[in-house]
Each structure stands twice: as C-alpha cells, then as structure tokens.
Design an enzyme around this catalytic site. Structure first.
Site, PDB file in Angstrom:
ATOM      1  N   LYS A 113       3.154  19.418   6.982  1.00  0.00           N
ATOM      2  CA  LYS A 113       3.031  19.284   8.431  1.00  0.00           C
ATOM      3  C   LYS A 113       4.253  19.915   9.093  1.00  0.00           C
ATOM      4  CE  LYS A 113       2.203  15.753  11.979  1.00  0.00           C
ATOM      5  NZ  LYS A 113       2.124  14.290  12.232  1.00  0.00           N
ATOM      6  N   HIS A 115       4.883  19.887  12.465  1.00  0.00           N
ATOM      7  CA  HIS A 115       5.189  19.317  13.771  1.00  0.00           C
ATOM      8  C   HIS A 115       5.372  17.804  13.614  1.00  0.00           C
ATOM      9  CE1 HIS A 115       0.823  19.074  13.262  1.00  0.00           C
ATOM     10  NE2 HIS A 115       0.872  17.991  14.013  1.00  0.00           N
TER      11      HIS A 115
END
Length: 226
Positions: A113, A115
């Site tokens: 991921k 963000h």
C-alpha cells in the site's frame, strides 16, 4: 490406522467442512500435478458455526502445544493473505475467551500500500516479536516459506506454524517432507496441524464410507509419508 479416540473438534470440523463442500471427495488435479481423491477449500468455511469450530480447533491446538512445551510462548498470530486473516482473528478471540491466552494479530497484504500508513503489513508490528503463522493446508509448504521471509524482513521471529490440514505427503522428490523442511527454518517440532490425512481416513472408516476410504488409502500408498 484406527486410533481409539479422536478429539471432538476434529470430528466436528470434518463434518462441517463436508456440509459446506469445503471438503470434497472425488478426483481433483492439484497444482503439483497429482490427482487427489479429496480436496480442501478453506475459503468455503465461512459460516458462523464452522468459523467458531475452526477457531476453537486452532485455539485448542495452540493451547495444548503451549502446555506441553512444544510451542514456545509467543506474541502474535499471523494470518496469511487472504484466507488466513479471518482465521487468525477468530483464533485470537478463541484463545482468549476459551483459554485465557492473550495474543495480538497481524497479517500481510498481497500488494504494498503506497498511501495511508503504507507498507505490506497490517495489525500489530512484528518487529522484535515472536510470531506463530496460521495456514489452511500444508502440501508443498511454498506459501509458508514466503510468510516466514515476510515476517523476518519486518524484524519478527517465527516460532511456530499451525495448519488446519496437513496432507502428509512427500515432496516432488518422492522423499522429503514439507513439514521437516519448514522445521529446519523455525525449529524442530514447531509445525502443528488440526487435521491430517490420517484423521480423514479414520473418520471415513468410522462412517463406513468404504469407497472414499479405499481411494484415500491408494493415494496414501503412493504419496503419503511413510
């Protein structure tokens, strides 16, 4: 082959798995190319009763291993993405509610991921912690190798592995045991399972399912660990 008794949670788990078609008997081609007389799809173990039974079985297996000293005390249950995530969460609840054992939960993403909090790991940070991995089926052990590497890269120490089902098969070389290979990485005697192929054969025998039992016996004769 027959044992004098079989833990009730093992019998319940097999029965539930068959009722939801998570455990099927027939003819199935495995990734390894072998034609198996049975197939276990843990993704179908998704109802309240079967998840409760599975969680209790994981918890009982872990609690017994801690009690007899074969599994060292640990901090985190790690569920491998994606099937292992609900298994680890439910097992942690059962460990606490049924055995008074408090541990945290962590799991991985299959994609990093970029963000928010970012990264590939979710839950309790594994750095500096002792970790037990939960998995569904032990065949070749390939996925477990990946999980061990992920945990080590993030600073954790894997001290145990718990499977829902160990197929008890030899590797592609016809000799080696996937369990022994993993134990070579994390310590001898630290790989455990709720069910084994032997348990399935005992259950079939007691239910009088002769055809299915004969198919498993023939498969065992060819691929089972001796």
């Amino acid at each position: 082959m027959t044992e004098p008794s079989q833990a009730s949670y093992k019998k319940d788990l097999i029965q539930y798995a068959m009722e939801v078609d998570a455990l099927k008997y027939g003819s199935f081609t495995l990734i390894a190319g072998r034609t198996s007389p049975y197939f276990f799809n843990s993704g179908l173990m998704c109802t309240g009763p079967i998840l409760a039974t599975l969680a209790a079985a994981y918890a009982s297996t872990i609690a017994q291993a801690l009690k007899d000293g074969s599994l060292p005390e640990f901090d985190i249950l790690f569920g491998m993405a994606y099937k292992g995530i609900p298994f680890a969460s439910n097992a942690a609840v059962a460990l606490y509610s049924q055995h008074g054992i408090s541990v945290s939960v962590a799991y991985n993403r299959k994609e990093v991921k970029d963000h928010g909090e970012g990264g590939i790991m979710v839950g309790e940070p594994v750095k500096g912690k002792r970790v037990v991995i939960l998995d569904d089926v032990m065949t070749s052990g390939k996925t477990i190798h990946g999980a061990i590497e992920t945990i080590r890269q993030n600073g954790g120490e894997v001290v145990g592995v718990i499977h829902a089902l160990d197929r008890q098969e030899v590797g592609q070389d016809g000799v080696s045991s996937a369990v022994k290979v993993i134990e070579g990485l994390i310590g001898e005697g630290r790989v455990f399972s709720i069910l084994t192929m032997t348990d399935l054969m005992i259950w079939l025998e007691r239910k009088g399912l002769v055809k299915e039992l004969e198919s498993l016996q023939a498969y065992w004769d060819q691929y089972g660990l001796k």
